[in-house]
Design an enzyme around this catalytic site. Structure first.
Site: not given
Ligand code: IMP
Ligand code: MG
Length: 184
Positions: A47-48, A103-104, A107, A135, A156-157, A169
């Site tokens: 949903k992000g 994507e939102d 990370d 990030k 963390f945002v 959200r």
């Molecule tokens: P990744 O797999 O570590 O790249 O993380 C991606 C997913 O982690 C995103 O689609 C978010 O759902 C969640 N995420 C990572 N960092 C944050 C943050 O700072 N705030 C909210 N969700 C996050």
């Molecule tokens: Mg999430």
């Protein structure tokens, strides 16, 4: 967890509604140039990315198709496990199509790495990634967004689609969440 007023849980606003709008317009223009003759399939990762996705697609002045995928990553909400569960797959066949994953936030890169591998195996003509936030932290998968809204530090945002445990959200800005709200 009881949330009375979401705004009280924000330590600092990083990007205001106006900052976001301006940047979404810029990215929309870039994508319009890139995809104007390609009829891309814009893939929303629910949903992000929902808030970003809708605004971005409205700024793209070209033919495109909308499709939605709902994923959830296992593990706790503040850290990605990299194991992605597909809750709703795309409706359309992307074979031969130019695909843009929206994507939102990237990370560790694990989520997008998984999705790229999965969607690439369906033989699209091309596949690119646009992320609202990139990030600057520990990136353990060799993945880079093709287009991005903003770089952010390793904090963390929430807001503008980004959640903690499903909340926040709907905040119209992107803000840093107070640590006491996600660490216990
Ligand atoms: P990744 O797999 O570590 O790249 O993380 C991606 C997913 O982690 C995103 O689609 C978010 O759902 C969640 N995420 C990572 N960092 C944050 C943050 O700072 N705030 C909210 N969700 C996050
Ligand atoms: Mg999430």
């Amino acid at each position: 967890m009881m949330i009375r007023n979401a705004k009280e849980d924000i330590k600092k606003i990083l990007y205001t509604r106006e900052d976001i709008h301006k940047r979404v317009c810029e990215v929309g223009k870039i994508l319009t140039e890139e995809y104007k003759d390609k009829d891309p399939v814009m893939v929303c990762i629910l949903k992000g990315s929902a808030y970003f996705y809708i605004d971005l697609c409205r700024e793209m002045d070209c033919h495109l198709k909308n499709d939605f995928m709902s994923v959830s990553s296992y593990g706790n909400d503040a850290k990605s496990s990299g194991i992605v569960k597909i809750i709703k797959d795309l409706d359309s066949d992307i074979n031969g199509k130019d695909v843009v994953i929206v994507e939102d936030i990237i990370d560790t890169g694990r989520t997008i790495n998984y999705l790229m591998n999965m969607l690439s195996s369906r033989h699209p003509n091309s596949i690119k990634v646009v992320t609202l936030l990139n990030k600057l932290g520990v990136r353990d998968a060799k993945i880079k967004a093709d287009y991005k809204g903003f770089d952010i530090d390793n904090v963390f945002v929430v807001g503008y689609g980004l959640d903690y445990a499903g909340f926040y959200r709907n905040l119209p800005y992107i803000g840093e969440l107070k640590e006491e709200c996600y660490k216990n």
